[in-house]
Motif scaffolding. Structure first.
Motif: not given
Length: 180
Positions: A116-141
């Motif tokens: 359960s902890l391994i699945v949770t860690a993988v899910a948290a890592w993927r969530v952080s990646v997708f939230f980073d994608y949602a940051g609109m970095h190129a638009t802000r630049r």
């Protein structure tokens, strides 16, 4: 939309030439201005009708979206509750199965907890990646390059990667010409 009543359009029933003129005769200036004004009024009225229809469509679309968002959140909550209870039951069954194979309670609970902890860690890592994608970095630049909404932040990776001074060309051996 409004329906046109016969006789409302000043051009109705007229061909390219008026009944008062010969086929090749040019219409008078005041008649041309009346026709242009009637066409402009009709175009403006049509544009207003289109704008009203678009406003009604957007309003209905937002109402549908708002309703769908609420219902989607409610069903997501139901899915999370039942998914979590199913996960707990599956882990309980896995613990009982491992215990029947001869593992101790501590070992079987530890194996399921580790899984359960391994699945949770993988899910948290993927969530952080997708939230980073949602940051609109190129638009802000791009907005910062235009001087709009410029932020003094160092969280964009590729804004600081470019050297401040371009490298000097080095001459190619034997030709004396700089390389590109």
């Amino acid at each position: 939309m409004t329906e046109r009543v016969p006789g409302e359009d000043p051009r109705e029933g007229e061909s390219a030439g008026s009944a008062h003129r010969a086929a090749g005769e040019v219409p008078h200036l005041d008649e041309s201005i009346r026709r242009i004004r009637a066409a402009a009024t009709e175009t403006f009225s049509s544009g207003l009708d289109s704008g009203r229809a678009l406003r009604k469509l957007v309003s209905a679309d937002f109402a549908l979206s708002r309703s769908a968002l609420g219902r989607g959140l409610a069903w997501s909550a139901v899915g999370v509750v039942f998914g979590a209870s199913a996960w707990l039951l599956a882990m309980g069954a896995a613990i009982a199965l491992m215990q029947s194979w001869g593992l101790s309670w501590l070992a079987s609970i530890s194996v399921t907890a580790l899984f359960s902890l391994i699945v949770t860690a993988v899910a948290a890592w993927r969530v952080s990646v997708f939230f980073d994608y949602a940051g609109m970095h190129a638009t802000r630049r791009q907005l910062a390059r235009l001087g709009l909404f410029s932020e003094a932040s160092d969280d964009d990776d590729d804004t600081n990667d470019k050297p401040s001074v371009p490298p000097k060309p080095t001459p190619t051996p034997g030709t004396g010409q700089p390389t590109q």
